[in-house]
Scaffold this active site. Sequence first.
Site, PDB file in Angstrom:
ATOM      1  N   GLY A  19       0.622  -1.429  -0.112  1.00  0.00           N
ATOM      2  CA  GLY A  19      -0.178  -0.063   0.098  1.00  0.00           C
ATOM      3  C   GLY A  19       1.126   1.178  -0.098  1.00  0.00           C
ATOM      4  O   GLY A  19       2.086   1.101   0.584  1.00  0.00           O
ATOM      5  N   LEU A  45      10.974   9.568 -14.152  1.00  0.00           N
ATOM      6  CA  LEU A  45      10.648   8.859 -15.644  1.00  0.00           C
ATOM      7  C   LEU A  45      11.314   7.487 -15.577  1.00  0.00           C
ATOM      8  O   LEU A  45      12.064   6.752 -16.245  1.00  0.00           O
ATOM      9  CB  LEU A  45      11.938   9.551 -16.311  1.00  0.00           C
ATOM     10  CG  LEU A  45      11.353  10.986 -16.348  1.00  0.00           C
ATOM     11  CD1 LEU A  45      12.463  11.709 -17.403  1.00  0.00           C
ATOM     12  CD2 LEU A  45      10.540  11.305 -16.940  1.00  0.00           C
ATOM     13  N   GLY A  46      11.295   6.196 -14.132  1.00  0.00           N
ATOM     14  CA  GLY A  46      11.671   5.377 -13.996  1.00  0.00           C
ATOM     15  C   GLY A  46      12.983   5.123 -14.252  1.00  0.00           C
ATOM     16  O   GLY A  46      13.742   5.986 -13.182  1.00  0.00           O
ATOM     17  N   ASP A 103       7.095   4.795  -4.203  1.00  0.00           N
ATOM     18  CA  ASP A 103       7.301   4.553  -2.978  1.00  0.00           C
ATOM     19  C   ASP A 103       8.286   4.997  -1.763  1.00  0.00           C
ATOM     20  O   ASP A 103       8.059   5.905  -1.427  1.00  0.00           O
ATOM     21  CB  ASP A 103       6.086   3.973  -2.337  1.00  0.00           C
ATOM     22  CG  ASP A 103       4.689   3.639  -2.807  1.00  0.00           C
ATOM     23  OD1 ASP A 103       3.820   4.530  -4.052  1.00  0.00           O
ATOM     24  OD2 ASP A 103       3.882   2.300  -2.823  1.00  0.00           O
ATOM     25  N   ASN A 118       4.277   9.915 -12.123  1.00  0.00           N
ATOM     26  CA  ASN A 118       5.408   9.048 -12.780  1.00  0.00           C
ATOM     27  C   ASN A 118       5.296   9.938 -14.804  1.00  0.00           C
ATOM     28  O   ASN A 118       4.178  10.482 -14.765  1.00  0.00           O
ATOM     29  CB  ASN A 118       5.472   8.346 -12.927  1.00  0.00           C
ATOM     30  CG  ASN A 118       4.041   7.217 -13.232  1.00  0.00           C
ATOM     31  OD1 ASN A 118       3.650   7.919 -14.596  1.00  0.00           O
ATOM     32  ND2 ASN A 118       3.791   6.212 -13.109  1.00  0.00           N
ATOM     33  N   GLY A 159      16.030   8.452 -14.659  1.00  0.00           N
ATOM     34  CA  GLY A 159      16.036   9.786 -13.164  1.00  0.00           C
ATOM     35  C   GLY A 159      14.584  10.365 -13.604  1.00  0.00           C
ATOM     36  O   GLY A 159      13.461   9.956 -13.583  1.00  0.00           O
ATOM     37  N   ASN A 194       4.030   1.653   2.414  1.00  0.00           N
ATOM     38  CA  ASN A 194       5.324   2.016   1.469  1.00  0.00           C
ATOM     39  C   ASN A 194       6.187   2.871   2.039  1.00  0.00           C
ATOM     40  O   ASN A 194       7.743   3.302   1.710  1.00  0.00           O
ATOM     41  CB  ASN A 194       5.318   1.277   0.193  1.00  0.00           C
ATOM     42  CG  ASN A 194       5.071   0.264   0.007  1.00  0.00           C
ATOM     43  OD1 ASN A 194       4.766  -0.641   0.425  1.00  0.00           O
ATOM     44  ND2 ASN A 194       4.205  -0.079  -1.045  1.00  0.00           N
TER      45      ASN A 194
END
Length: 298
Positions: free
Chosen positions: A48, A220-221, A252, A191, A224, A52
């Site tokens: 959750g 951006l995963g 999270d 994101n 970065g 997290n």
Amino acid sequence: MAAVICGSLAFDNIMNFEGRFAEQILPDQLHILNVSFLVPSLRRDFGGCAGNIAYALKLLGGEPLPMGAVGSDGGDYLQRFDKLGIRTEFVLRVDDTYTAQAMIMTDQDNNQITAFHPGAMMQAHQVKVPARQDIRLGMISPDGRDAMLQHAEQFQAAGIPFVFDPGQGLPMFDGWELANFIEQATWVTVNDYEGKMLSERTGWSSAEISRRVRGLVVTLGGDGCEVWVDGEVTRVPPEQPAAIVDPTGCGDAWRGALLYGLEQGWTLARCAELGNKVGAIKIASRGPQNYTLDGLKR
């Protein structure tokens, strides 16, 4: 200084699919989709968004106050928080339903398919944000619709600066509601996919959103983050992980670091740098709350 983290408290049932979703789902047959995935491994983790994020913030030395709801099966979660030294005064126990449950399936490319049962989360609006001297910061993360709306209003009324982190809850709101969240918030984080949806629904670009708050961060995963302040963007490069094991909870973990940095009065770019480091550590560990931060350089 304590930070109230409004959001889901859930049990994550995590499954690993040893193939690729793209090889199993035929794009021209989506209208009659009927697929089954063999998942040799299954485990149940504490999860959750609020749980997290609170876990990450506590590891960093912050004082998280998760605000949410658990069901009749939530006793283990409350005991876990107690062992971690995380206070639960804002966690509601609802005895006639289950704690929220997420069924998360990850393929070899770290793509995920998630089914989510909200359960007790839909009663989270019953917990109110108080105006207290020890509460100096807040966050609105994915939660029940009423809880997200009401807690944002309560943060503003109490004069508590907060981060608006709509996450998977973003599609529940129309453009006017999302614009209202932004006008109430102090910072916004999304994101890249959520950022595009947020701009589409509000009609505001990332630059425009950043002018209405103290700052906007678009994660951006593996590439970065983009940090937007007063319409100007700074690219914060990624941190290379030691291994890519499980992406569940990485966002999270990043947000827990964001809250820690904001508590310290850091710039948003410095907060994002720490977030990238913590996210890289988390992705090398299975489950959203099983990693440690030993050796982390801040």
